[in-house]
Design an enzyme around this catalytic site. Structure first.
Site, short mmCIF file in Angstrom:
data_model
loop_
_atom_site.label_atom_id
_atom_site.label_comp_id
_atom_site.label_asym_id
_atom_site.label_seq_id
_atom_site.Cartn_x
_atom_site.Cartn_y
_atom_site.Cartn_z
N GLU A 1 0.81 -1.21 0.00
CA GLU A 1 0.00 0.00 0.00
C GLU A 1 0.84 1.27 0.00
O GLU A 1 0.52 2.25 -0.69
CB GLU A 1 -0.95 0.01 1.21
CG GLU A 1 -2.12 -0.94 1.10
CD GLU A 1 -1.79 -2.39 1.44
OE1 GLU A 1 -2.68 -3.24 1.34
OE2 GLU A 1 -0.62 -2.66 1.81
N HIS B 1 -11.68 -6.11 9.08
CA HIS B 1 -12.34 -5.80 7.81
C HIS B 1 -13.60 -4.97 8.02
O HIS B 1 -14.44 -4.89 7.13
CB HIS B 1 -12.73 -7.10 7.07
CG HIS B 1 -11.56 -7.94 6.66
ND1 HIS B 1 -10.88 -8.73 7.54
CD2 HIS B 1 -10.95 -8.11 5.46
CE1 HIS B 1 -9.90 -9.36 6.91
NE2 HIS B 1 -9.92 -8.99 5.65
#
Length: 687
Positions: A426, A493
């Site tokens: 990322e 999540h």
């Protein structure tokens, strides 16, 4: 030290000498000024000048360089005026960063130099993005990015080399190995024999050279540049060198064994090059003295100018105005509001009015009934059609279409150059997005889940967010953030992490709750020259639907949406909270509930908030995020400070529990703010 001049002319050798001597003389002057208190800090590159100068001389002037603390020779070789550099080092407003940065923490697009940040490693990913831009445009150019040997231990080093290798990017990674990262010696930093060995792990070629030999550095970089362009591949160059001063002057050099200074004094890049030039009859002692005198006079004149800069004039408005790049009015882009009333500022901060919106859409005036996920896909597709320079990046977003299938079919329509699968890195990809922006591209990054953004946190809050304020560079980057709970996905999540970024000036944070807003805000975000975090609630992807114009249009960032007007209480909310509020209002028709959808969390629409307070006098701030540190606290504090006279009760907050998000559905339902909405409303009504 052996110097091989090859086919270089005497004029070129003299030019190299002047370019090498100038930063040394400037540094010596700076050390005097430091002791006099005229500059506050200095990171010395004495002993390492041959690397910065040799590298820069080997490049074209329009090829980007990303230097570090000790690379004064990059700036002087790019002909940046010393007097302006001196203003920069003083923190004067006439410097390159308007007094907002120090030393070499700045960049300048005119000179194709990208400024470092103190975290060092993140700039490696930016180099990947610049090189990707060259590759996409089929330009025969390279990018050079510097790292110290200490920086090779950072995850950003791994990520950037891996991305450059996988994407075949023409990046030259230059490591200045001077033996110490501040005070940490190399044997405590890594255990490979040479850092070139690290390149092999990524399928990258590399070479270790004498970083104190100006001609060796120049010739190596010239050859490597040719290799990178012809083969469209990255390369690593490790330069062995030594710094003769401390990491910065205050740190000293007591941690360095004394004998090393004696060894490296014999390898001084300038003294040895002078010996070569004299022995080769390129210069005489007299001509060297004349060059020294000319440079001394230049430095003295420039210092006089630099120290006569106008004193700093503090202007709060100017400071705040430079946090964001200005957004073009977008006269040719339709603005649209669906199923709501648009808030309009009446001109007074104490009063407000609402009017039915005007619908500006391209003919035919058609709409489609879309789910939230379809509207996002539609906005993204139309943006790709509108902007040939828009690049999409993310894990599994190409043929697979992303884990939520938003980009499914995009590869067939737009090609793999523009719809790019990324490695799991990322930080490097967000850095690459910034690099693309330096070259005039737009980019959208899809976080697989908003939770994973932590791996790119430094790039967002220290690079993207601050770059316009630091040196006027826009960052046209959108990061899509699938977020939120309610789907049984557990602690990693399901987090609502928008508040992490609302605290960071320079970012824009958007969070739609309707399909029409999702499309219009996404298009607006892509057109915005500032970094935008675009939050999309996973539970709303396929559960919420509504009419969405088929046309290409924007919904203005920074403007709230009045969902419904009421008299009893105002619920100020966003995202999933809007759905909860609407459901509650529908189930309690006896309560006149006013609902305001913030839509944008940074910047907030304070006038719309004020109007909501004025309409009812009782305010509940509702959000899915946990209570402590959530944006509800900021909204409540602002109301208490600015709208106290309009309140009939304290501002209440309804938020999720201050725990991680549990996996079990029953536990998750108890965690969510919705479980406490009714009791909070009743408490507010009964106050």
């Amino acid at each position: 030290m052996h110097f091989d001049s090859k086919d270089l002319t005497h004029d070129q050798l003299v030019h190299f000498y002047k370019s090498l001597l100038l930063p040394r003389m400037i540094e010596e002057k700076m050390l005097v000024l430091l002791r006099q208190g005229k500059i506050s800090k200095w990171f010395s590159g004495i002993g390492q000048e041959a690397i910065a100068v040799g590298v820069t001389q080997a490049l074209e002037e329009d090829e980007w360089i990303l230097p570090l603390h000790r690379n004064l020779g990059v700036f002087t070789s790019r002909h940046m005026p010393l007097h302006k550099l001196l203003m920069q080092w003083q923190g004067n407003q006439s410097g390159y960063s308007k007094g907002r940065e120090r030393s070499f923490h700045f960049g300048n697009a005119q000179h194709h130099i990208c400024g470092m940040i103190s975290h060092l490693g993140p700039q490696l990913g930016i180099a990947d993005g610049i090189a990707l831009a060259h590759k996409l445009r089929k330009e025969n150019k390279v990018v050079v990015v510097f790292s110290g040997e200490g920086g090779t231990s950072e995850g950003d080093f791994h990520e950037a080399l891996n991305v450059a290798a996988v994407w075949d990017l023409p990046v030259i990674f230059v490591i200045e190995n001077n033996g110490y990262a501040l005070s940490t010696p190399v044997h405590e930093q890594y255990r490979c024999e040479s850092l070139v060995e690290k390149a092999k792990g990524y399928g990258i070629d590399g070479v270790k050279i004498d970083g104190n030999n100006i001609l060796g550095v120049y010739d190596t970089i010239k050859g490597v540049r040719k290799y990178c362009i012809e083969n469209q591949k990255p390369y690593l160059v490790e330069c062995a060198t030594f710094r003769m001063r401390g990491h910065e002057e205050a740190s000293g050099t007591k941690y360095v064994p004394a004998y090393l200074f004696e060894v490296w004094e014999m390898k001084d890049p300038i003294k040895n090059f002078e010996k070569f030039l004299l022995s080769a009859a390129v210069l005489t002692k007299e001509s060297m003295d004349a060059i020294y005198q000319d440079l001394k006079e230049y430095i003295d004149v420039e210092c006089t100018i630099g120290f006569n800069a106008k004193p700093t004039q503090v202007n709060t408005h100017h400071e705040e105005a430079d946090v964001y790049a200005k957004v073009n009015a977008g006269e040719n882009i339709p603005k649209h509001e669906v199923g709501s009333k648009k808030y309009e500022n009446s001109g007074s901060r104490e009063s407000a009015s609402y009017s039915e919106p005007k619908i500006f859409v391209q003919k035919p005036n058609s709409v489609s009934h879309h789910r939230l996920i379809d509207a996002i896909k539609d906005g993204l597709r139309q943006s790709m059609q509108q902007h040939d320079d828009l690049i999409l990046m993310g894990q599994d977003i190409a043929e697979y279409g992303g884990v939520f299938k938003i980009t499914e079919g995009f590869v067939a329509e737009f090609g793999k150059e523009r719809v790019r699968n990324t490695p799991l890195c990322e930080s490097a990809i967000i850095g690459a997005a910034l690099g693309l922006s330096l070259q005039g591209f737009k980019s959208m990054i899809e976080m697989q889940f908003a939770d994973f953004v932590t791996m790119g946190f430094t790039q967002i809050v220290n690079n993207l967010a601050k770059i316009h304020y630091r040196w006027g560079q826009s960052a046209n980057v959108v990061i899509r953030m699938p977020t939120g709970a309610g789907v049984g996905a557990g602690p990693f999540h399901s987090q609502s992490n928008e508040a992490w970024f609302v605290h960071t000036p320079g970012l824009k944070v958007v969070y739609p709750s309707t399909p029409a807003d999702a499309k219009g805000l996404l298009i607006a975000a892509i057109n915005d020259p500032n970094p935008v975090l675009f939050f999309e609630h996973k539970a709303l992807y396929r559960s919420v639907s509504g009419d969405v114009p088929d046309a290409y249009y924007e919904t203005e960032i920074g403007k709230a949406r009045l969902v419904r007007s009421g008299d009893d209480i105002s619920i100020i909310t966003y995202g999933q909270g809007v759905i909860w509020a609407e459901e509650y209002a529908a189930g309690h028709p006896g309560i006149s509930i006013d609902i305001l959808d913030l839509r944008t969390l940074l910047p907030l629409d304070y006038e719309a908030i004020r109007a909501a307070v004025t309409r009812t006098g009782r305010v509940l701030v509702l959000h899915e995020d946990t209570l402590t540190g959530g944006i509800g606290g900021e909204v409540a504090a602002w109301i208490g400070e600015h709208c106290f006279e309009s309140l009939d009760a304290p501002v209440l907050r309804c938020a999720s529990l201050d725990t991680p998000v549990p996996f079990n559905i029953d536990l998750e339902n108890n965690f969510l703010a919705k479980a406490r909405l009714q009791e909070t409303v009743e408490k507010l009504l009964n106050y």
